[in-house]
Scaffold this active site. Structure first.
Site, short mmCIF file in Angstrom:
data_model
loop_
_atom_site.label_atom_id
_atom_site.label_comp_id
_atom_site.label_asym_id
_atom_site.label_seq_id
_atom_site.Cartn_x
_atom_site.Cartn_y
_atom_site.Cartn_z
CE1 TYR A 151 -4.30 2.03 0.93
CE2 TYR A 151 -2.30 3.26 2.18
CZ TYR A 151 -3.66 3.12 1.57
OH TYR A 151 -4.56 4.26 1.72
CE LYS A 155 -3.56 4.53 -1.84
NZ LYS A 155 -4.74 5.17 -2.54
#
Length: 268
Positions: A151, A155
């Site tokens: 993640y 991101k």
């Protein structure tokens, strides 16, 4: 950009931040297309706001192109594309323990979906001399999400791609905003508006911050202003920042016995 009368597409718009973005856009007078995997929920929100819904798996470039075509058939050329769809799986154990499939899912949802939308829309936007991309990243894209390396890495890449878009095409009349919220009371955390307090914002809070930022032409939109302070601290003294994050991880393990997004928001 004033979104009144504009054609807006929101991916992942059937719930959470995406649904709030769609609702606030419609309230501002935009013509909204909700693109989501969950067609029943997407249609429910679309009916509520007077928009349209289309099924869309953002891991498939062809489905993003089809969603754009549906929006343009209903509302004319897309003026604002909101890449909001996201997910979080967490690390099974160590930082490299997530499967290749999970890494690629994060990559496709958080990065390639943004790339595919830009690839489809940029030529016409450049020709018109206008258009806006709202790429929803995360505070993890500036800082880090402890316990979810895939993640965090993707991101960060989302923030970088948004920056590349604006550097390359800002002079073509293209606007870009990258949204980096911290924790929000959404289904991703198993929470709703009633749970929001302190630094835990509602999806509506985030949506209002996003559309204010778009109206002001902001590049980085921080619904949680503290994220900007943390980012400055991280840049000023990386070693101290890492030590602080290690201490926060240890606190999470001590107080909750595990590292999970569902409990981590209580520590910040």
């Amino acid at each position: 950009m004033d979104i009144a009368g504009k054609s807006v597409v929101v991916t992942g718009g059937a719930s959470g931040i995406g649904a709030a973005l769609a609702r606030h856009a419609a309230q501002a007078g935009a013509k909204v297309c909700i693109a989501d995997l969950n067609m029943d929920l997407a249609k429910s929100v679309a009916d509520e706001i007077g928009g349209i819904a289309t099924a869309c798996d953002v891991t498939q470039e062809s489905q993003i192109i089809a969603a754009i075509a549906a929006a343009e058939a209903a509302h004319g050329p897309v003026d604002v594309f909101v890449s909001n769809a996201g997910l979080g799986r967490g690390d099974p154990s160590h930082a490299a323990s997530a499967s290749d499939a999970d890494w690629m899912l994060n990559w496709n949802v958080h990065v390639m979906a943004h790339v595919w939308a830009a690839r489809a829309l940029l030529p016409a936007m450049i020709a018109r001399g206008s258009g806006h991309f709202v790429n929803v990243a995360s505070a993890a894209g500036l800082l880090n999400q402890i316990g979810d390396a895939a993640y965090s890495a993707t991101k960060h890449a989302a923030v970088s791609f948004a920056e590349s878009l604006l550097i390359t095409h800002g002079d073509d009349g293209i606007g870009v905003s990258v949204v980096c919220p911290q924790y929000v009371a959404t289904p991703l955390l198993g929470l709703g508006d009633a749970d929001a307090q302190g630094n835990l914002l509602t999806a509506s809070d985030v949506a209002q911050a996003v559309w204010r930022g778009v109206a002001d032409g902001a590049f980085v939109i921080l619904p949680h202003p503290d994220v900007g302070k943390y980012n400055a601290l991280r840049g000023a003294d990386p070693a101290r920042w890492i030590k602080g994050m290690q201490m926060l991880r240890a606190k999470a393990l001590s107080e909750h016995g595990s590292i999970s997004v569902e409990s981590f928001y209580k520590l910040v």
